[in-house]
Design a protein around this motif. Structure first.
Motif, short mmCIF file in Angstrom:
data_model
loop_
_atom_site.label_atom_id
_atom_site.label_comp_id
_atom_site.label_asym_id
_atom_site.label_seq_id
_atom_site.Cartn_x
_atom_site.Cartn_y
_atom_site.Cartn_z
N ASN A 11 6.07 7.66 -8.59
CA ASN A 11 5.99 6.59 -7.60
C ASN A 11 4.73 5.75 -7.80
O ASN A 11 4.78 4.52 -7.71
N LEU A 15 4.87 1.86 -8.66
CA LEU A 15 4.21 0.90 -7.78
C LEU A 15 3.12 0.14 -8.53
O LEU A 15 2.93 -1.07 -8.32
N LEU A 39 -3.80 3.65 -4.71
CA LEU A 39 -2.47 3.68 -5.31
C LEU A 39 -1.80 5.04 -5.09
O LEU A 39 -0.61 5.11 -4.75
N ALA A 43 1.49 5.68 -2.90
CA ALA A 43 2.62 6.40 -3.47
C ALA A 43 3.06 7.54 -2.56
O ALA A 43 4.26 7.81 -2.41
N PHE A 46 4.87 5.89 0.28
CA PHE A 46 6.17 5.45 -0.21
C PHE A 46 7.14 6.62 -0.34
O PHE A 46 8.31 6.53 0.05
N LEU A 81 10.11 -0.78 0.72
CA LEU A 81 8.84 -1.29 0.21
C LEU A 81 8.10 -2.06 1.31
O LEU A 81 6.87 -1.91 1.46
N THR A 84 6.74 0.48 3.71
CA THR A 84 5.55 1.10 3.11
C THR A 84 4.34 0.18 3.27
O THR A 84 3.25 0.64 3.60
N SER A 85 4.53 -1.11 3.06
CA SER A 85 3.45 -2.07 3.23
C SER A 85 2.96 -2.08 4.67
O SER A 85 1.75 -2.10 4.93
N PHE A 95 -2.53 -2.49 0.87
CA PHE A 95 -1.32 -2.70 0.06
C PHE A 95 -0.45 -3.66 0.84
O PHE A 95 -0.11 -3.40 2.00
N GLY A 106 10.32 -6.41 -6.22
CA GLY A 106 9.47 -5.24 -6.33
C GLY A 106 10.26 -3.95 -6.24
O GLY A 106 10.01 -3.00 -6.98
N VAL A 110 10.36 -1.15 -9.07
CA VAL A 110 9.99 0.22 -8.73
C VAL A 110 11.12 1.18 -9.05
O VAL A 110 10.90 2.27 -9.59
N SER A 114 10.52 3.90 -11.88
CA SER A 114 10.54 5.26 -11.34
C SER A 114 11.62 6.10 -12.03
O SER A 114 11.37 7.26 -12.38
#
Length: 125
Positions: A11, A15, A39, A43, A46, A81, A84-85, A95, A106, A110, A114
């Motif tokens: 992940n 990302l 990061l 991850a 995410f 995504l 997650t942001s 992020f 994105g 990803v 991934s």
């Protein structure tokens, strides 16, 4: 435990590629190690979002999966995504994903990266 570590690294790599390729997906952490730590934390967020929320969204949108022959997966990945942001912003991680179309692109990047990393990286199963 090894499976969790592999998924987190995959992940993070995916990302990282999305952040590198798309200017509207940003991650700031100051120094190199600060960005690396950020990061890894993103991850983890995410992975948690995908583990908790994605199955519910997929179940509720199952008729759309059938109707669109699975193309709704791009939208679901984009929403994960964006979520997650949002969560990263709530826990003070810098992020950001700016816009739905950025999230769709994105999410596609990803997913592809991934998948490729899961093929290459070892797994304990």
């Amino acid at each position: 435990m090894m499976n969790f570590l592999v998924k987190t690294l995959a992940n993070a790599g995916a990302l990282g590629v999305a952040i590198w390729l798309i200017p509207d997906i940003t991650l700031t952490g100051g120094s190199f190690w600060g960005e690396f730590l950020a990061l890894i934390l993103v991850a983890l967020v995410f992975g948690l979002v995908n583990w908790l929320v994605k199955p519910v969204v997929k179940l509720l949108s199952f008729p759309l999966f059938i109707l669109t022959l699975g193309l709704i997966t791009l939208v679901v990945n984009a929403l994960m995504l964006l979520l997650t942001s949002w969560v990263a912003g709530k826990i003070s991680l810098d992020f950001h994903v700016h816009g739905l179309w950025t999230a769709v692109l994105g999410g596609l990047i990803v997913s592809i990266v991934s998948w490729a990393l899961h093929v290459v990286l070892p797994d304990d199963e």
